[in-house]
Scaffold this active site. Sequence first.
Site, PDB file in Angstrom:
ATOM      1  N   ASP A 198      43.415  27.879  40.090  1.00 51.73           N
ATOM      2  CA  ASP A 198      43.073  28.701  38.934  1.00 51.73           C
ATOM      3  C   ASP A 198      42.138  27.913  38.012  1.00 51.73           C
ATOM      4  O   ASP A 198      42.336  26.721  37.772  1.00 51.73           O
ATOM      5  CB  ASP A 198      44.343  29.111  38.186  1.00 51.73           C
ATOM      6  CG  ASP A 198      44.108  30.267  37.241  1.00 51.73           C
ATOM      7  OD1 ASP A 198      44.611  31.372  37.504  1.00 51.73           O
ATOM      8  OD2 ASP A 198      43.396  30.069  36.222  1.00 51.73           O
TER       9      ASP A 198
ATOM     10  N   ASN B  97      50.718  39.825  38.684  1.00 49.22           N
ATOM     11  CA  ASN B  97      50.536  40.736  37.550  1.00 49.22           C
ATOM     12  C   ASN B  97      49.878  42.021  38.035  1.00 49.22           C
ATOM     13  O   ASN B  97      48.945  41.975  38.851  1.00 49.22           O
ATOM     14  CB  ASN B  97      49.653  40.077  36.482  1.00 49.22           C
ATOM     15  CG  ASN B  97      50.317  38.875  35.837  1.00 49.22           C
ATOM     16  OD1 ASN B  97      51.515  38.901  35.572  1.00 49.22           O
ATOM     17  ND2 ASN B  97      49.551  37.829  35.589  1.00 49.22           N
TER      18      ASN B  97
ATOM     19  N   HIS C 245      41.644  42.266  41.582  1.00 45.12           N
ATOM     20  CA  HIS C 245      41.714  41.980  43.019  1.00 45.12           C
ATOM     21  C   HIS C 245      43.071  41.315  43.180  1.00 45.12           C
ATOM     22  O   HIS C 245      43.306  40.235  42.613  1.00 45.12           O
ATOM     23  CB  HIS C 245      40.552  41.072  43.440  1.00 45.12           C
ATOM     24  CG  HIS C 245      40.533  40.721  44.901  1.00 45.12           C
ATOM     25  ND1 HIS C 245      39.389  40.851  45.678  1.00 45.12           N
ATOM     26  CD2 HIS C 245      41.481  40.207  45.714  1.00 45.12           C
ATOM     27  CE1 HIS C 245      39.649  40.453  46.916  1.00 45.12           C
ATOM     28  NE2 HIS C 245      40.927  40.043  46.959  1.00 45.12           N
TER      29      HIS C 245
ATOM     30  N   HIS D 181      46.231  39.296  43.549  1.00 38.18           N
ATOM     31  CA  HIS D 181      46.379  37.848  43.728  1.00 38.18           C
ATOM     32  C   HIS D 181      47.803  37.440  43.399  1.00 38.18           C
ATOM     33  O   HIS D 181      48.446  38.005  42.516  1.00 38.18           O
ATOM     34  CB  HIS D 181      45.382  37.064  42.877  1.00 38.18           C
ATOM     35  CG  HIS D 181      45.338  37.481  41.430  1.00 38.18           C
ATOM     36  ND1 HIS D 181      44.658  38.595  40.995  1.00 38.18           N
ATOM     37  CD2 HIS D 181      45.899  36.930  40.321  1.00 38.18           C
ATOM     38  CE1 HIS D 181      44.797  38.715  39.688  1.00 38.18           C
ATOM     39  NE2 HIS D 181      45.556  37.722  39.246  1.00 38.18           N
TER      40      HIS D 181
HETATM   41  P1  AMP Z   1      45.701  37.873  36.122  1.00 35.32           P
HETATM   42  O1  AMP Z   1      45.929  37.962  34.644  1.00 35.32           O
HETATM   43  O2  AMP Z   1      46.968  37.878  36.905  1.00 35.32           O
HETATM   44  O3  AMP Z   1      44.695  38.906  36.588  1.00 35.32           O
HETATM   45  O4  AMP Z   1      45.107  36.440  36.368  1.00 35.32           O
HETATM   46  C1  AMP Z   1      43.758  36.182  36.626  1.00 35.32           C
HETATM   47  C2  AMP Z   1      43.632  34.683  36.777  1.00 35.32           C
HETATM   48  O5  AMP Z   1      42.371  34.415  37.363  1.00 35.32           O
HETATM   49  C3  AMP Z   1      43.697  33.899  35.470  1.00 35.32           C
HETATM   50  O6  AMP Z   1      44.767  32.948  35.541  1.00 35.32           O
HETATM   51  C4  AMP Z   1      42.333  33.224  35.388  1.00 35.32           C
HETATM   52  O7  AMP Z   1      42.398  31.932  34.833  1.00 35.32           O
HETATM   53  C5  AMP Z   1      41.907  33.202  36.846  1.00 35.32           C
HETATM   54  N1  AMP Z   1      40.472  33.176  37.070  1.00 35.32           N
HETATM   55  C6  AMP Z   1      39.533  33.992  36.542  1.00 35.32           C
HETATM   56  N2  AMP Z   1      38.297  33.677  37.000  1.00 35.32           N
HETATM   57  C7  AMP Z   1      38.477  32.642  37.852  1.00 35.32           C
HETATM   58  C8  AMP Z   1      37.602  31.852  38.653  1.00 35.32           C
HETATM   59  N3  AMP Z   1      36.266  32.066  38.670  1.00 35.32           N
HETATM   60  N4  AMP Z   1      38.117  30.847  39.403  1.00 35.32           N
HETATM   61  C9  AMP Z   1      39.452  30.625  39.402  1.00 35.32           C
HETATM   62  N5  AMP Z   1      40.334  31.327  38.679  1.00 35.32           N
HETATM   63  C10 AMP Z   1      39.860  32.321  37.903  1.00 35.32           C
HETATM   64 ZN    ZN Z   2      37.735  41.992  45.306  1.00 32.42          ZN
END
Ligand code: AMP
Ligand code: ZN
Length: 116
Positions: free
Chosen positions: A30, A86, A97, A99
């Site tokens: 992350d 989430n 997307h 995760h």
């Molecule tokens: P969520 O709130 O579950 O959608 O979490 C999205 C996560 O993606 C957050 O913890 C961000 O810090 C992480 N994130 C967003 N952009 C990137 C990126 N380019 N590389 C790695 N992590 C990312």
């Molecule tokens: Zn995607």
Amino acid sequence: MVACIFCKIAAGEIPSKKIYEDEDMFAFHDINPVRPVHFLLIPKRHVGSLYDVDASYQAVLGKMMIKAGDLARKQGLNDGFRTIVNTGKIGGQEVYHLHIHVMGGPEPVGPMVYRV
Ligand code: AMP
Ligand code: ZN
């Protein structure tokens, strides 16, 4: 999904700190870790969230759950870790997307959620 940042990461079009990749999934640290170890595991085939999945994702999601523990072990999270998915506005999802967050470190992660 051309505009999806995680699709671009899985395709190598946006750099990431990759920790694992196979034909179905991609795992990377992350960018804004909330624990000493905090990585994300995503399916390569785009799907917005757990709200959007259908049965065609069953095998890859099963593989991802198994891989989450394997990668956690390789990241040194031998005393446990937290996994979070989430979903949607109420779930606090920021990137649409699907995760799996995997996070941990020497200290307990803490309560699962705060009581309202
Ligand atoms: P969520 O709130 O579950 O959608 O979490 C999205 C996560 O993606 C957050 O913890 C961000 O810090 C992480 N994130 C967003 N952009 C990137 C990126 N380019 N590389 C790695 N992590 C990312
Ligand atoms: Zn995607």
